[in-house]
Motif scaffolding. Sequence first.
Motif: not given
Length: 821
Positions: A154-170, A191-200, A223-225
Amino acid sequence: MTVLNVRDFGAVGDGSTDDTAAIQDALDAANNGDEVYVPATGSSYLVTGHNAVVDVNPSHDGVRLYGDGEGSRIEYGGGNGGRNVFMVSVDPGDDGIDGFVLENLTLDGGLGSVEGDPNVAAGIQVRSPHAGDEGSVDISIRDVRATNCYGNGIDVRSAGTTVTNCTADNNRQHGFGMHTSGDPFQDPPVRFERCLAHGNGFGGGYYGMDLSAGKGVAEDCVLHDNEGAGATKCSDGADRMVYRRCRLANNEGVSFQNTSGQGATVVFDQIVAEGNAYTMRLTEDGTYRVPAGSELVFADNGPDVRGALYLTDDSVLEAGDATLWISGQTGGAGLRASSDGAGSRVGTYYHANNEDGAISNDQNISFGTIASDLKTDLDGVPTADQVGAWSDAEIDTGSDDGSTGEGTTDDSPFDAWTPRWDASASDWGVVAGDEYEGGHALRYDHDGTDAARRAISWDAAGTPSDVEVLDRVRVPSFETDGDRGYHARVHLRSSYAGGEETGYWIELEDAEDAFRLAKYSVDGMETLARFGAPAEGVFFYRRFRAEGERLRVKVWKATESEPDTWDADVTDADHENGWVGLGSFDPGAFQTDVLGVATDGGTVQLEADDESGTDEPAPDEPEPVADLEVVSLEARNLTADAATLAGDLRDLGGADEVRVRFELRTAATDAWTAVGGETLGSPSEFTHIVSGLDAAAAYEFRAVADGTDATVAGEIVSFATLDDADENAAPTIEQFEVTDRSTNKWNRFDVNWKVADGDGDLDAVVSTLERNGRTVAADSTTVSGDGASYTHLLRVRGKVDTVRLCVNDTSNATATREYEI
């Protein structure tokens, strides 16, 4: 609202049929308020092409693209020919995007299907806005998993964007990416809220989360592993990045680093960095701040000779009122300060079991306390199972600090409070006395003479929208010299945005009409109402309620009964939500011994004692804000035998439709008679004409709403019919001209009006801006006699569909004109 099913537009979802056109056709058929539905499938919806594969653009204001969760899977199937891939492209363009929502989907970037080595191949990219956009962006991405992408998830290039409860993996590059420094605006920050990133990051020098440039916030993220370069970074163009309650665990590279981001400010608030291969590297001339009362925990990192925390170049660490815990570092000491920047400071540094000791270099850094002790975790910082797409676990914010040994006692009242704006934890303490409810009070008393905007938020209340506060407060003595004397604020919907404090508050001072309701906004400070007579050394109760755009306040002495009426009742649309708390502009003391907060139908309550709380209830605890809400308005168009009753349905309480009606009775009687009735599907005013009334008689009515599980009624409103010999003529509107001077940022209207009344008893003229039947801005003028004229100047940031002008006389006969936009 219409639900558009992509299957109705030809999508198959079998993993082999190209569903690109069907999904796009469904999106393009959607209007503001519509929803595009991607049903779960046993396989996936295949999309192909390059650049904007699924294109979301300014025509998709208010559209929701959603699925059933993990089973609603969209997969990239190739066709880029080496060119860039924006699998879902959200492009604000010149006009902006307002209210677009993407949620409950899985996006598979089709790593093996991407041709060549494109520079960008993201699962979702929110594109940079054009210069004409001027901040008109409101985009929400929720409960989305972005996986198996050649580029970023997930790639964000504009203010006013909120990313909530999202997962980015592998994903081959960053899990979450952000870069807004080249945009024409920066606020509100991404804003990134309650997000999970692993294996990236397995494609090389990439991170779990890259807050590269501009302004961004990562809150309650894990942000793990992650492979490649590590957990997270900022870089060239970074302005202000905030990490709050984040866990950085078992990543192959650094915990954090700044790669060439000169002049950056980075805030670390309640961070756990554990098991990472390399250091947290504070570089360039960046300012790295740890808020007062906050803690950073580093545990079992390395091997890295630079230590768990490394200051280099010209960096400055501002942690003078914070605590660092560093333990189990291998290959180096716990902390290494080798920066040429002056003024770094740590309030308290606890260390344990670091291979090369506590400190390997102390260049340009000072410490308040250095001691040996161990802590390996922080309550309130989430774990991987509590965040990410479709997570529903509660984050524990308990006060058990998990420490061992000496030096860990914390008797401050700030387990559930956060200093805001110019405040520090030292501005508040707990005092005892028989005059306080429960024997204790929370006391503000700044150690200095400078007036400033100081506040604390009570974190248990969260950041609500509709909210009510009841507090009991006393100012021992007023200060009136110079620009001082503004004491004892209680805050609602407060925040910090765009370099400015924002929010609503009430305070008191030693002056006439000196209880003041006011607000901070990006345009400065504005007084909304003044009333009452405060006195020093006297306890007052204050009830402060925000519902939608309506703000109400009442204040009374603690020795007296609560009045039935509100001292101030105003409308303002600047702030929709934010933290609840206490504060002051003057450095002088005040004491609060009861604070009750009602949010979203529930109540939390504080009574200060030497352990920051008690189970005893406060007197006159505020009623929770009701979900279903109806308000009685004044009667209109009065004659000798008839009247128009008016009500306002403010909230449907989650129902699709609500039945509204009125109840009427002769004054000083008990029995109500039901009159009128209609069904409403959205908040709006409603009226009913009653006839056959007695002349010169007193009546009462109230508006009533019948919900699914409850019936609620508005306040009782009195009116009197006219005498037969004194029939009242309604006012007339002789001129109503609206000049639209709107810009991309503001909706502005000049309302030119002229009114007249044959009876010579004009009373008031009100101009309003409305959106979907709700008032978003208003101006009023008191008038008298048989004629008046003036121009009202109205403006609002949000959208407007109607300009309305209303005039009434002293008998409340009215005339109304409206202009549709």
